[in-house]
Design an enzyme around this catalytic site. Structure first.
Site, PDB file in Angstrom:
ATOM      1  N   LYS A  80       0.821  -1.208   0.000  1.00  7.99           N
ATOM      2  CA  LYS A  80       0.000   0.000   0.000  1.00  7.99           C
ATOM      3  C   LYS A  80       0.866   1.273   0.000  1.00  7.99           C
ATOM      4  CE  LYS A  80      -3.959  -2.233   2.293  1.00  7.99           C
ATOM      5  NZ  LYS A  80      -4.964  -2.111   3.378  1.00  7.99           N
TER       6      LYS A  80
ATOM      7  N   TYR B  55     -12.263  -2.373  -3.801  1.00  5.64           N
ATOM      8  CA  TYR B  55     -12.789  -2.563  -2.447  1.00  5.64           C
ATOM      9  C   TYR B  55     -14.316  -2.522  -2.409  1.00  5.64           C
ATOM     10  CZ  TYR B  55      -8.272  -2.504   0.007  1.00  5.64           C
ATOM     11  OH  TYR B  55      -7.032  -2.833   0.495  1.00  5.64           O
TER      12      TYR B  55
ATOM     13  N   HIS C  31      -2.043  -5.472   1.449  1.00  6.64           N
ATOM     14  CA  HIS C  31      -3.311  -6.177   1.237  1.00  6.64           C
ATOM     15  C   HIS C  31      -2.975  -7.587   0.790  1.00  6.64           C
ATOM     16  CE1 HIS C  31      -7.255  -7.283  -0.343  1.00  6.64           C
ATOM     17  NE2 HIS C  31      -6.582  -7.808  -1.353  1.00  6.64           N
TER      18      HIS C  31
HETATM   19  N1  UDP Z   1      -9.870  -0.854   7.366  1.00  4.77           N
HETATM   20  C1  UDP Z   1      -9.912   0.361   8.021  1.00  4.77           C
HETATM   21  N2  UDP Z   1     -10.585   0.444   9.213  1.00  4.77           N
HETATM   22  C2  UDP Z   1     -11.199  -0.626   9.771  1.00  4.77           C
HETATM   23  C3  UDP Z   1     -11.151  -1.854   9.120  1.00  4.77           C
HETATM   24  C4  UDP Z   1     -10.475  -1.942   7.909  1.00  4.77           C
HETATM   25  O1  UDP Z   1      -9.355   1.337   7.535  1.00  4.77           O
HETATM   26  O2  UDP Z   1     -11.783  -0.480  10.852  1.00  4.77           O
HETATM   27  C5  UDP Z   1      -9.156  -0.939   6.078  1.00  4.77           C
HETATM   28  C6  UDP Z   1      -7.781  -1.534   6.270  1.00  4.77           C
HETATM   29  O3  UDP Z   1      -6.880  -0.849   5.417  1.00  4.77           O
HETATM   30  C7  UDP Z   1      -7.967  -2.969   5.801  1.00  4.77           C
HETATM   31  C8  UDP Z   1      -9.005  -2.796   4.692  1.00  4.77           C
HETATM   32  O4  UDP Z   1      -9.858  -1.765   5.170  1.00  4.77           O
HETATM   33  O5  UDP Z   1      -6.759  -3.521   5.364  1.00  4.77           O
HETATM   34  C9  UDP Z   1      -9.816  -4.014   4.376  1.00  4.77           C
HETATM   35  O6  UDP Z   1     -10.379  -4.530   5.568  1.00  4.77           O
HETATM   36  P1  UDP Z   1     -10.369  -6.096   5.874  1.00  4.77           P
HETATM   37  O7  UDP Z   1     -11.238  -6.295   7.061  1.00  4.77           O
HETATM   38  O8  UDP Z   1     -10.694  -6.835   4.620  1.00  4.77           O
HETATM   39  O9  UDP Z   1      -8.854  -6.372   6.329  1.00  4.77           O
HETATM   40  P2  UDP Z   1      -7.623  -7.104   5.647  1.00  4.77           P
HETATM   41  O10 UDP Z   1      -8.159  -8.245   4.827  1.00  4.77           O
HETATM   42  O11 UDP Z   1      -6.902  -6.077   4.784  1.00  4.77           O
HETATM   43  O12 UDP Z   1      -6.756  -7.551   6.784  1.00  4.77           O
END
Ligand code: UDP
Length: 141
Positions: free
Chosen positions: A11, A51, A117
């Protein structure tokens, strides 16, 4: 174990910190081969599309803005159990909760700026890889 492919994104925060090489070393040392890669500056439409499943979440706009804030490095990783292995290397979404020695524990600052990610399922991996790379631009070996 099955050979899988997964989509990884370094990222904007981690690209800005110049830790692409350190993160690539972790993938390669764990047996994940980089079989496609490119640097991309996402448009709003691309970030929103990538997303889309989070569209209704309160953090969606901030997430999209963050993902557009600088170039990202996008790669396809291939290897045994690649999807889970990459998630293990990444650590928990919130770097404060990430295990010691994981990418997020070492390079991420916050839950929003969390360095990487990685696809979280086989279905997501197929969709996310196709979002960035045609099959002809991946190089299994
Ligand atoms: N995210 C955020 N705040 C939150 C939860 C998620 O900014 O409270 C962002 C974070 O960058 C995360 C992305 O949204 O990596 C996607 O969320 P996910 O739950 O899919 O997490 P990941 O798979 O990336 O661990």
């Amino acid at each position: 174990m099955a050979i899988e492919r997964t989509l990884s994104i370094i990222k904007p925060d981690a690209v800005a910190k110049d830790v692409i090489g350190q993160i690539y070393s972790r993938f390669e040392n764990a047996g994940l081969k980089i079989i496609a890669a490119r640097m991309v500056k996402l448009s709003r439409a691309e970030a929103e599309g990538f997303y889309a499943e989070h569209r209704e979440r309160p953090f969606f706009k901030d997430l999209v803005d963050f993902m557009m804030s600088g170039p990202v490095m996008v790669q396809v990783l291939e290897g045994d159990n690649a999807i889970a292995k990459n998630r293990e290397l990444m650590g928990a979404t919130n770097p404060k909760e990430a295990d010691k020695g994981t990418i997020r524990a070492d390079f991420a600052d916050s839950i929003d700026a969390n360095a990487v990610h990685g696809s979280d399922s086989a279905t997501a991996a197929t969709k996310e890889i196709a979002f960035f790379f045609p099959e002809t631009q991946t190089y299994s070996r």
